[in-house]
Each structure stands twice: as C-alpha cells, then as structure tokens.
Design an enzyme around this catalytic site. Structure first.
Site, PDB file in Angstrom:
ATOM      1  N   GLY B  12       0.821  -1.215   0.000  1.00 65.03           N
ATOM      2  CA  GLY B  12       0.000   0.000   0.000  1.00 65.03           C
ATOM      3  C   GLY B  12       0.849   1.257   0.000  1.00 65.03           C
ATOM      4  N   ASP B 142       1.138   1.580   8.821  1.00 67.10           N
ATOM      5  CA  ASP B 142       0.572   0.870   9.980  1.00 67.10           C
ATOM      6  C   ASP B 142       1.582   0.702  11.115  1.00 67.10           C
ATOM      7  OD1 ASP B 142      -1.919   0.586   8.825  1.00 67.10           O
ATOM      8  OD2 ASP B 142      -1.358  -1.270   7.801  1.00 67.10           O
ATOM      9  N   ARG B 188      -6.475  -1.633  10.712  1.00 66.02           N
ATOM     10  CA  ARG B 188      -7.408  -2.750  10.863  1.00 66.02           C
ATOM     11  C   ARG B 188      -7.035  -3.567  12.100  1.00 66.02           C
ATOM     12  NH1 ARG B 188     -12.397  -3.812   9.309  1.00 66.02           N
ATOM     13  NH2 ARG B 188     -12.772  -5.983   8.822  1.00 66.02           N
ATOM     14  N   GLU B 243     -10.161   2.097  12.683  1.00 67.71           N
ATOM     15  CA  GLU B 243     -11.199   1.398  11.912  1.00 67.71           C
ATOM     16  C   GLU B 243     -11.406  -0.027  12.414  1.00 67.71           C
ATOM     17  OE1 GLU B 243     -10.109   0.450   7.786  1.00 67.71           O
ATOM     18  OE2 GLU B 243      -8.001   0.701   8.300  1.00 67.71           O
TER      19      GLU B 243
END
Lengths: 419, 419
Positions: B12, B142, B188, B243
């Site tokens: 990503g 992340d 996540r 999230e």
C-alpha cells in the site's frame, strides 16, 4: 468621538475567517475613530448572552495575530441564529447589549445567512434612530455570494482540494489494473469548489479526468460511457464530484441512493453522491472502484492555505472597518478583480440586500456543453486565487493554534471608557 | 566486478516510499560496486513482464530526486503479488529476468507481505546457486513490522493524523452546544496511527479526549459513560477511533454494524467503526454527533510529511544498498533508536524471516487499563518521529510531482554494459 466596535463570526467554518477577524482588529487598532474593540463569542448568540471579550487585551502581540491567522474555524465561535423577519425580543436584546457596551460599529463575518442578519440589524437600528453602523465581511468555502469576485475561505479550500485530488490521484495510479476513484467534494448547490479540482490536472498528469457540478444535470449513462472510454485511455480514472449533483428530474443523486431500508439502529442509508457513483460503476462496469469523501479538512486545513486568500481575508476585514468609519452601514465589503494576469484586486462594497439570501452559481457557460468538465475561463478564474502558501506554525512537529480565553467583559466596567 | 541492481516497490502507498527509492538509488550511484541501476514497474509484476527502466537515465538531476521525495505513493507503481510457498513458474521467470539483466542485487520496498517475497526469493536464489542478494526495505503507515523501531511512512502519516485531528477539533469547537466528533483512522489490526492522534492534544486544547485502538476490547457502555462525562466537562468531545476496533466477542465493530439489509443496488450497509459510534451516540445520548473518516490522505499527504521520516526513509534505502554490497541477503534493513531525547537512530538489519508475515501490535501496557487513552510511554515514543516538515514543491499554487516515463529497457541492449 471615537466609537466602540464589536465583531462576531457566523455560519460554517473556513480556514480564512480568523484572518478577516485579525484584519479588522488590526485596522481598528490603527484607526483614530475606534475606541474599544470587542468580540462576541458565537456571533449574535454571544451578543444576546453578553459573552463579550476585550480584543485589545486578548490580541496583544504580532505573534498573537500570526497564530490567529493560522488557526482554522472561528476563534470566536459561530452560531446559526437567524433573526425573525419582524423585530422581536431578540432585536431589542441585541440593541440593549449594544447600548450597554456603547457599540457604534458592528462587523459580522459570514455567508448569505449572516448577511441577512446584517441587513435586518441595519434596518432595525436605522428605524430606532441609532447611529450603529453594521457592515458584513464575506466568507464561505462555497464561493456562492454574489457581488464579490470570490469569497475569502474559498481560495484556501480550492488549494486544499486541488492538492488532495493530486495526491489521491498518485495513490490511485500505483496499481497496474483499471480503476475508478471518485472524490466527493463539498457543495450542495454551488460547484465552485468541485470545479477547483481542475487545478490539479497539470500536477496530477491529467487527473481529475471527469468533473461534475450541481449546476449541470448529471446523466448516469453519459457518465458510464465516459468512464468506459477513459478506462481504455488512461486506465486509472479520477472523478471529482460535488456532493450536490442532481439527476435530470431534479433529485439529488444522494436522494436517489436512499434504499428506504433501515439499519440495525433504525437509520436510513444516507450514502452520498460519491458512494452512489461508486456503486453505479461497480454494478455497471465491474472494475476496481472506490470513493473518497474529502472531509471537513476542505474547510479547516489551515496547514495548507492560499497566501492570496489569507492576505485578502485580512484585507477585506480591514476594508470593512474603513467602510464603517466612512459612515457606511448595511453594506458588505467585497473583492473586485481588475485583472487576472497579473492578478489585481481592490476592495469595494455593495448594499447587503443584494447579497443576503442570494446564491451565485457557476455560470453554465463555464461548464462544457456535454458536462463532465469545466472550461478555460474557469481555470483562468481559479488560478490566481491559490497562489502562495500562508505560513503555518509547528511546535515540536504539531500545529500551534490560537484560542481566546473566555474572559467576558462586564459592560459596566468597560463602557465608561468609551464615553 | 560491479553488480547490476534492481529495485521495486510493493504493497500500500505511503508518503515516504519514494524517499526510500531515492535514498537507495543515490547510494547506488555513489557506490563503486554498482553498475546498472534498474527499476521495475509494479514490483514483481514488472519483473515478470520485464517492465524495467534505467534509473540512472530516469533520475538525472538533484531536482529529480527532490521532486521524487515529495511525491506520494509508489512512483514505480505497486503490486499485491504473493509468491507461492513452493517455487513455481513465477520464480523461474523472475530468475530469467534477473539473469537477462545481469541483476546481482534486488531491493524490495514494502510491508510484511513484501518481506515474505524477499525471504522466498532469497531462499530460491541460494538453492539455485545464484549470487543474487535480496534485501528488504521497510515501509508501512501501519507501523506494524517487528524488529524495527518504526517503519518509514508511519511518522508522516502520524503527523498528518495529529494535524488533521487538531484542525477537525477547531472545526468542532465553534458551536456553543454539546457535540461529539468521531475521527476514524486507518488501522485494521494495529492502533499505532490512531494512537498518534494523542500528539494533537496540546495543539488542540485537549482533543482528542478519547482514543480507541484495536489492541484493546471496545466496551460500548464504558464509551457512552465517558462521552456523557466529557460532554459535561468539555462540551465538544473529540474521539479518535481505529477502523479495526473490536467488541469483547472479537467481532469488528464494523461487522456489528451490518444491518443485513441491502440498498437499491443490492449492497449491504458497510458502515465503518466511526459511523457505528456516531449512530450509537445519536441513539443513546441524542446530542449533535458526526463522524469523519480520515481518508487516503493519511497515507498520501506528501504536502505534510515529517522531515525525520523522509530523512530516515532515504537513510534506510541507502543502508539496504550498503548491506547488499557487504554481502548480506535475505535481510531487511531496520531503524534502531538509541535514545528519544535527544532522538538518535542507527540503521541495522535482521533476517527477513523474523519480519515476514509477522505483526507488531501496540503493547497493551501503552494503553490505559480502562481503555480510551494511551500512556506517556506512547507519547514519548511518538514525539520525535513527527519533527520537522519535509519541503514540498508548489508551482503556481499547486503541487509539483514526479512521474517516471515508461521507457522500458530491453535486456539485450543494457545487460551487455554490465559485463
């Protein structure tokens, strides 16, 4: 005799509205004709409740002003108060407050709703035989006020939108398979801010490829045909869409998306225009697709303000003070553009009745006949507005922002000074 | 004999991944041991398709490197390719390409999936008796890779999150009535980025007031009690939520929000954690509430990068080149922190098997026992990472970004040069 002034902020936040406050206060501090400089918290609500502060005491150093200019949203707070059509108890209480604090000039920074208050108070004070001058200072990211070339706050929002769309485009270009990315931009009725995404086109190698404004009927079939064609040409298609686009029957696309079914909490599905287009592409074309809602940062990203905007926001605030001192009332300060290249503006004024509750939309001739794009006139209009970057202040890597202490001033103590 | 090198990007996007590309290429240009410097488009997919470019030709001037460093997402494109557990046709095609271009060093910039590819290719080349050194360069917003103090890309995302939450807080403070604003942040499974919102607390006068990470069970009752208390204390409550927060039964909150009913297009309501909390507050407390999803700008906002991050991303890219030249393979370059005050790091390396497919979560002891906040250790860890602002380039008020031309190099033409 020098007059006391009061200033308030109203309506929705922008990243430039504090620059207008700074500009007005700085001009007032330099003016012979102004004695006390008061600020009201939460606009007219603060007038009613006498949540009034002494701005000479609250803004002391040049650094205070610089920080204030780099702080988004209303440092004095906002309100959504609408005055009744006929003078009522609220009008009387406002006048009482003004008398108690010896206010001779009132400045209200806001959009078309706020200009309605400016008009009503001006009429009311005149009918009451009071020499209280009421001057409006425009602001709105929507850029939908008539009689001014543009509204402070819009250029910074436009710069943020153009930069964001370019960065989102980079994010979308990384995968080597066809994709559609839809950026939903604020604008329920006016498409100015969505149109500003066109500024990213040079930076972002052609993106956004399609631009849809509320001023033009949205045709889903034509949209799908354009997307299909572009998937073949550029593979990663970037679409900029205003939240307020409408179908030919006049319904907002976001209304058309309502499923009529409720979730576990009993709420209806209120997907926006971007989400609706995302679903349409997924169902009809089936390629990779996502929608991104540009959020409240559109109006609050003080870290990326247009230098032109902040200077003009200050300038129009200062112009309002000069207007009041010259005897004007019931007017809004305006920005007039004399040329785009080189860009030159001056400050003027219009009777506020020409602005209150009026909306200026994007001219239909600045949208391409078949929809989906804006013309060169729009680009020429937008370009000068986003020039330069206003300084933003970091301390240890995070923003430095300004906040007023809530030291309310009792009218008895201060009003005497202005006699 | 000097070796040809190849570099690719994967996974990503981040705002710092091009700085690692720039750092590796600059180090290679200065190294005696490197002959040709190739880049592969779309990571290993470009290796398979021989979408290879000559980076010495593509990056000529210091300005090229500066622009590349200020361009978000992968300038060379990305892929999500996972190699099979056992060598197959893809492994063989990769080796064929490497032989055709005379590649002696391969650098792969990515997260834990990409490190899995690094490990597999290293093992495969060694088993095939090839002296091809494979070195991983970490990146992910992340921050969930083990064995490195942090991952390039995370500090810039953290700076954007902290700045955005402060600006959203200003936007929320303007109305003088109780309100709750929920900012949903990417993550996540790991809460590092959401935790970084704590950095805005000083700037934003205490906001966010509540912070929820996936590493701690989310208790709706406790959340509502905390919100009720804070509405009384601060009126405008700001909540930062990952999230991926989960209920005690292990379900993601976003799963719990599924209504089971479908919209007009047949899609299920897939509201995220922020929207779920918004609905919960509206139903149970009934005050003004909104949720804001921080969008892909979290990872792509090159206009607001941490200077520490961009320098380190470059540094770790350069370190990877030195590792390969020193004979290392099957390793990932790492960042080791020796001190936080004053902040000091050095670059090291670990066997990539320790990183591949592993996840590093926020330590439970850096989250307050009752949930809803992070500890001083977290703040001390985060603070040095967001220092300074990397230069970003504007031309006429909009970003200047870098893009590679797709001038693929045929192996026959170039490979000869490196013999």
């Amino acid at each position: 005799m020098a007059k006391n002034m009061l200033i308030g902020q109203s309506g929705g936040p922008t990243a430039a509205i504090n620059a207008s406050l700074a500009g007005a206060v700085q001009a007032a501090m330099q003016a012979d004709g102004i004695a006390e400089i008061y600020g009201s918290f939460n606009g007219l609500e603060g007038v009613l409740r006498r949540h009034i502060i002494d701005l000479r005491a609250a803004l002391k150093t040049p650094e205070d002003f610089e920080l204030l200019k780099a702080t988004p949203a209303m440092a004095l707070g906002s309100c959504r108060l609408r005055l009744a059509a006929q003078p009522d108890e609220k009008y009387r209480k406002i006048l009482e407050t003004f008398r108690a604090y010896g206010i001779g000039c009132f400045f209200y920074i806001g959009g078309n709703d706020s200009m309605d208050s400016v008009r009503k108070l001006h009429d009311y004070f005149r009918a009451a035989g009071e020499d209280i001058r009421v001057v409006g200072i425009p602001k709105t990211i929507d850029n939908d006020l008539p009689c001014t070339d543009h509204t402070p706050g819009f250029p910074s929002a436009a710069k943020f939108v153009a930069t964001s769309v370019a960065e989102i485009a980079c994010d979308s270009f990384v995968y080597d398979r066809p994709s559609v990315t839809i950026a939903e931009i604020m604008g329920r009725n006016a498409g100015w801010l969505t149109a500003a995404s066109v500024l990213s086109r040079e930076a972002a190698f052609g993106a956004p490829h399609l631009i849809y404004l509320p001023e033009s009927d949205f045709d889903p079939e034509r949209f799908l045909a354009d997307v299909r064609r572009l998937l073949g040409e550029v593979r990663n298609v970037i679409v900029a869409v205003a939240e307020g686009i409408r179908l030919r029957d006049g319904r907002y696309v976001s209304e058309a998306s309502q499923s009529g079914v409720a979730d576990a909490f009993g709420h209806k599905d209120l997907a926006g225009a971007g989400k609706w287009l995302e679903r349409l592409v997924r169902r009809e074309i089936g390629c990779k697709v996502r929608s991104v809602e540009l959020n409240v940062l559109q109006r609050s990203a003080a870290h990326l303000c247009s230098d032109v905007d902040i200077r003009e926001a200050q300038g129009v605030g200062a112009a309002a003070v000069r207007l009041a001192l010259a005897g004007h009332s019931g007017v809004m300060a305006t920005i007039s553009r004399s040329a785009s290249e080189p860009y030159a503006v001056s400050y003027g004024h219009v009777p506020v009745g020409l602005v209150a509750n009026q909306v200026r939309n994007v001219p239909r001739e600045w949208i391409t006949p078949e929809g989906g794009d804006v013309t060169g006139e729009m680009l020429a209009y937008l370009r000068p507005l986003v020039q330069g970057e206003n300084p933003f202040f970091f301390l240890h890597g995070v923003p430095r922002l300004f906040r007023f202490a809530r030291n309310y001033v009792h009218p008895g103590r201060k009003a005497a000074l202005s006699q």
